[in-house]
Design a protein around this motif. Structure first.
Motif, PDB file in Angstrom:
ATOM      1  N   PRO A  37       0.802  -1.230   0.000  1.00 34.51           N
ATOM      2  CA  PRO A  37       0.000   0.000   0.000  1.00 34.51           C
ATOM      3  C   PRO A  37       0.834   1.279   0.000  1.00 34.51           C
ATOM      4  CG  PRO A  37      -0.935  -1.584   1.516  1.00 34.51           C
ATOM      5  CD  PRO A  37       0.388  -2.144   1.076  1.00 34.51           C
ATOM      6  N   TYR A  38       2.051   1.225   0.564  1.00 31.37           N
ATOM      7  CA  TYR A  38       2.909   2.411   0.556  1.00 31.37           C
ATOM      8  C   TYR A  38       3.506   2.623  -0.838  1.00 31.37           C
ATOM      9  CZ  TYR A  38       2.685   2.014   5.654  1.00 31.37           C
ATOM     10  OH  TYR A  38       2.254   1.931   6.954  1.00 31.37           O
ATOM     11  N   VAL A  39       3.947   1.549  -1.460  1.00 31.78           N
ATOM     12  CA  VAL A  39       4.482   1.673  -2.820  1.00 31.78           C
ATOM     13  C   VAL A  39       3.398   2.174  -3.773  1.00 31.78           C
ATOM     14  CG1 VAL A  39       5.543   0.440  -4.752  1.00 31.78           C
ATOM     15  CG2 VAL A  39       6.200  -0.138  -2.411  1.00 31.78           C
ATOM     16  N   ASP A  40       2.164   1.736  -3.547  1.00 33.28           N
ATOM     17  CA  ASP A  40       1.049   2.147  -4.409  1.00 33.28           C
ATOM     18  C   ASP A  40       0.745   3.644  -4.308  1.00 33.28           C
ATOM     19  OD1 ASP A  40       0.752  -0.427  -5.291  1.00 33.28           O
ATOM     20  OD2 ASP A  40      -0.912  -0.918  -3.942  1.00 33.28           O
ATOM     21  N   ARG A  41       1.210   4.290  -3.253  1.00 38.00           N
ATOM     22  CA  ARG A  41       0.980   5.733  -3.108  1.00 38.00           C
ATOM     23  C   ARG A  41       1.882   6.558  -4.019  1.00 38.00           C
ATOM     24  NH1 ARG A  41       1.448   6.630   3.255  1.00 38.00           N
ATOM     25  NH2 ARG A  41       1.771   8.762   2.525  1.00 38.00           N
ATOM     26  N   LEU A  42       2.881   5.941  -4.614  1.00 37.40           N
ATOM     27  CA  LEU A  42       3.840   6.661  -5.440  1.00 37.40           C
ATOM     28  C   LEU A  42       3.343   6.794  -6.872  1.00 37.40           C
ATOM     29  CD1 LEU A  42       7.081   4.874  -4.213  1.00 37.40           C
ATOM     30  CD2 LEU A  42       6.252   7.133  -3.502  1.00 37.40           C
ATOM     31  N   ASP A  43       3.563   7.951  -7.444  1.00 37.35           N
ATOM     32  CA  ASP A  43       3.252   8.192  -8.854  1.00 37.35           C
ATOM     33  C   ASP A  43       4.550   8.036  -9.642  1.00 37.35           C
ATOM     34  OD1 ASP A  43       2.076   8.884 -11.209  1.00 37.35           O
ATOM     35  OD2 ASP A  43       2.008  11.044 -10.787  1.00 37.35           O
TER      36      ASP A  43
END
Length: 254
Positions: A37-43
Motif C-alpha cells: 500500500p505504501y508503494v502504491d501511493r507513489l506516482d
C-alpha cells in the motif's frame, strides 16, 4: 560501481504531507521497495520499478534493497509516516549490520517524514506540547511484559504517550489491557485522542476520557495519544475540544 539506498518517509497519507526532500528522492530513484500500500501511493514513471512486499517482511525487503544497491542502482525504500519511527530505517540498518561488508559501503541516506503522532497531534491541538514518548503496543518484536513496564514507567513519570500499532486481528485484547494498566496509574479524566487516517479523506479524530477509552475505538490505522495529568481540554461550542499539554509543568498545577 556502488549505488545508493535512500529510506524515505511518505507521511501519514495525505499527498500534501510528503516533503519536497522525499519527492526529490523518489524522482531520482530507479527501484522502490516497500509494503504494497505504501508503494502504491507513489506516482512512478514507467521506467521506475516497484518491488512490493507484505507487511512483516521488513528484513528480507531490506536485504533485497541492499543487494540491488550494491549492484549500482539508486534504490528507494519507502515507509509510511517517518521511516525512523517503528519503520524501515531501523530494519535497513539491522540488515546492513548483520549482512555482507559490501552493504555497509553503499551511499546511504534517510529522508524524514511526518509521523502519525505528529499528524494526529496537529488535528487534536497540541497534546505533545510537553514531554512525551512513543510506544509500539505490538509484541511481535518485544514481549508484552516489557510493554507493560514501559506503560507504567511512562505514566508514573508524567509523559504523554503516543501508541503505535495499537491493535490487530492477532492481538485484539492488548489495547484494552493497556488502558486498564493506565487507569491504575492515571486519573480517569486524562484525555485520550484516537486519530485514524489523519490527513486522509477517511480521517477520524475522537477524544474521550481515559475512563471511557476502549479497544474497539481503534484499528491498525489508528494512532492513539494518551495525555498526562497536565494535559487539558479547551471546550469550544459546536466543535471538538482542543487538547493541549502546557509547556510549563507548573501550569498544570494551577
Amino acid at each position: 560501481m556502488m549505488g545508493k539506498l535512500t529510506v524515505v518517509g511518505l507521511g501519514p497519507g495525505s499527498p500534501q504531507q510528503i516533503t519536497p526532500e522525499a519527492l526529490s528522492a523518489v524522482a531520482e530513484a530507479t527501484d522502490f521497495f516497500g509494503y504494497g500500500p505504501y508503494v502504491d501511493r507513489l506516482d512512478l514513471r514507467p521506467e521506475q520499478r516497484r518491488h512490493a512486499s507484505d507487511n512483516r517482511e521488513e528484513i528480507s525487503r531490506a536485504a533485497a534493497a541492499l543487494t540491488l544497491a550494491v549492484q549500482g542502482e539508486k534504490v528507494c525504500v519507502v515507509s509510511g509516516g517517518d521511516p525512523g519511527v517503528f519503520a524501515m530505517a531501523a530494519a535497513v540498518c539491522e540488515a546492513m549490520e548483520s549482512g555482507p561488508a559490501e552493504w555497509r559501503n553503499i551511499e546511504f541516506a534517510v529522508v524524514p517524514g511526518v509521523t502519525a503522532m505528529l499528524a494526529v497531534a496537529a488535528k487534536a491541538g497540541a497534546p505533545l506540547g510537553h514531554d512525551f514518548c512513543a510506544i509500539s503496543l505490538s509484541d511481535n518484536l518485544k514481549p508484552w511484559n516489557v510493554i507493560e513496564k514501559r506503560l507504567i514507567a511512562a505514566a508514573e513519570a508524567g509523559f504523554v504517550m503516543a501508541f503505535y500499532n495499537p491493535v490487530s486481528k492477532a492481538r485484539p485484547h492488548q489495547l484494552g489491557q493497556a488502558f486498564d494498566i493506565l487507569r491504575a496509574h492515571l486519573p480517569g479524566t486524562v484525555p485520550v485522542v484516537f486519530g485514524r487516517a489523519a490527513g486522509r479523506a477517511d480521517e477520524r479524530i475522537n477524544v474521550v476520557p481515559l475512563s471511557e477509552a476502549q479497544s474497539d475505538m481503534a484499528d491498525m490505522a489508528t494512532c492513539i495519544i494518551v495525555g498526562s495529568t497536565e494535559t487539558r481540554l479547551i471546550a469550544r461550542e459546536g466543535r471538538r475540544p482542543l487538547v493541549y499539554s502546557p509547556r510549563s509543568w507548573m501550569a498544570g498545577k494551577a
